[in-house]
Enzyme design. Structure first.
Site, PDB file in Angstrom:
ATOM      1  N   HIS A   4       4.550  77.885  42.261  1.00 18.77           N
ATOM      2  CA  HIS A   4       5.044  76.570  42.644  1.00 18.77           C
ATOM      3  C   HIS A   4       6.438  76.721  43.239  1.00 18.77           C
ATOM      4  O   HIS A   4       7.240  77.523  42.764  1.00 18.77           O
ATOM      5  CB  HIS A   4       5.081  75.630  41.425  1.00 18.77           C
ATOM      6  CG  HIS A   4       5.154  74.187  41.791  1.00 18.77           C
ATOM      7  ND1 HIS A   4       6.330  73.589  42.180  1.00 18.77           N
ATOM      8  CD2 HIS A   4       4.199  73.221  41.838  1.00 18.77           C
ATOM      9  CE1 HIS A   4       6.096  72.310  42.451  1.00 18.77           C
ATOM     10  NE2 HIS A   4       4.819  72.062  42.251  1.00 18.77           N
ATOM     11  N   ASP A  59      -2.788  72.077  40.438  1.00 16.92           N
ATOM     12  CA  ASP A  59      -4.038  72.071  41.198  1.00 16.92           C
ATOM     13  C   ASP A  59      -5.130  72.909  40.541  1.00 16.92           C
ATOM     14  O   ASP A  59      -6.318  72.639  40.719  1.00 16.92           O
ATOM     15  CB  ASP A  59      -3.798  72.592  42.620  1.00 16.92           C
ATOM     16  CG  ASP A  59      -2.870  71.695  43.409  1.00 16.92           C
ATOM     17  OD1 ASP A  59      -3.153  70.489  43.492  1.00 16.92           O
ATOM     18  OD2 ASP A  59      -1.856  72.186  43.928  1.00 16.92           O
TER      19      ASP A  59
END
Length: 369
Positions: free
Chosen positions: A255, A306
């Protein structure tokens, strides 16, 4: 700086990500996920505080009253080829809604909030209609169901059946976790658009168009593709070995902001497990756990929001190409919060660019070039 990474573009009181802790209006994502509903989070994002019982009831009633889609939206969706891009359909439908709102260019506080409710109330119905119409099914009229939340409404409109409580709770949790995430690409696009004093609908269309790009949205769909490609748990290690050897991206890991782990994963992982047990099919969940272990060991990367949301949506029976649209339903609450905040104390967002091209070039007549 490349990609404007860590460049401060505006001030906001809506969301913060500091020290790896995600907060909406000062509340940690942990407190909100454990204790609230998505409707409470919507109110919090827009008004800066959690609602009392009467305020929450009023918000739900306002959304219910404004959730019916104009019949022209259904007619528009029937013009599309069934295989057309779902995000493009959503973008166009939201833009089309502009023509059914007589307060479009009224930027007063009251009008802005009324438009926010209308958009938030209708976006789930649009996504459900996209799927049903492309399957040759008639969309379900929202006034024919008796749902108690946006999560329940969406699942009911999508499937035509009253959803199980476990499914409603799971989707509601996902909507909370995806609702807001500071100045990401789509949120920035929305703020830039409305900073010109354009209408709220244009801001949401800009955000959806930005989310449509695979570098921002689409990652959870690609996680599902990866799991399907792997097929079974025995193929996890060979698949990842090849990916790592080729230097390829492993979807759902890493991320830009969270370097020590995405704080939303600790809620999605057990949710994926619970739904797998409910469906009596733990194949994908077991594969996901093995993928997570290997990628952490070999690449020192941890899963992001996700990764496990792909498993949750699959267990809920949501078609893979709607995953990003579910994200859009949730994130619309955050986009609208930023649009409302931008309009409250507006200043045109007009950054500068560092010029790196040629300088002092002399003009040459066309016959001499």
């Amino acid at each position: 700086m490349a990609g404007m990474t860590d460049v401060i573009a505006c001030e906001t009181s809506i969301c913060s990500i500091e020290g790896g802790i995600l907060r909406y209006q000062g509340y940690t994502i942990d407190d909100l996920t454990k204790n609230t509903t998505f409707e409470e989070v919507i109110y919090l994002l827009w008004y800066g505080r959690l609602p009392n019982r009467l305020e929450l009831k009023a918000l739900k009633e306002d959304m219910a009253e404004n959730s019916k889609l104009p019949p022209e939206i259904y007619a528009l969706l029937k013009l599309y080829a069934p295989w057309g891009n779902a995000m493009a359909k959503l973008r166009t439908c939201v833009s089309f809604l502009t023509h059914f709102d007589d307060e479009v260019m009224d930027h007063s506080f009251g009008a802005d909030h009324r438009k926010a409710i209308r958009i938030m109330a209708r976006i789930a119905a649009i996504v459900a209609a996209i799927d049903r119409i492309r399957k040759g099914l008639e969309p379900i009229e929202i006034n024919t169901i008796a749902a108690n939340s946006l999560a329940e409404t969406f699942l009911w409109l999508l499937t035509g059946e009253k959803p199980a409580p476990i499914a409603v709770k799971a989707l509601d949790t996902c909507l909370i976790l995806h609702a807001e995430h500071e100045l990401n690409a789509s949120t920035f696009a929305a703020r830039v658009t409305v900073s010109t004093m354009s209408d709220i609908y244009s801001g949401i269309v800009s955000a959806i168009g930005t989310l449509k790009g695979p570098l921002h949205g689409n990652a959870n769909e690609q996680v599902a593709v990866m799991l399907e490609d792997i097929g079974n748990i025995n193929q996890v290690e060979p698949y990842l070995d090849q990916k790592i050897k080729n230097g390829e991206l492993i979807m759902g890991f890493g991320h830009r902001v969270y370097k020590k782990g995405d704080p939303r994963v600790k809620y999605l992982r057990p949710l994926a497990k619970e739904l797998a047990e409910w469906r009596q099919d733990s194949r994908w969940y077991e594969m996901a756990l093995k993928i997570e272990t290997i990628v952490q060991d070999r690449k020192a990367l941890m899963p992001n929001v996700d990764f496990y949301s792909a498993l949750v949506y699959t267990s809920l029976g949501i078609p893979r190409d709607l995953f990003t649209l579910i994200f859009a339903i949730s994130r619309t609450s955050g986009w609208l919060a930023h649009i409302l905040e931008q309009h409250e104390n507006n200043q045109l967002l007009r950054p500068r660019a560092k010029y790196i091209g040629k300088k002092e070039v002399s003009w040459i007549a066309v016959e001499d070039r």
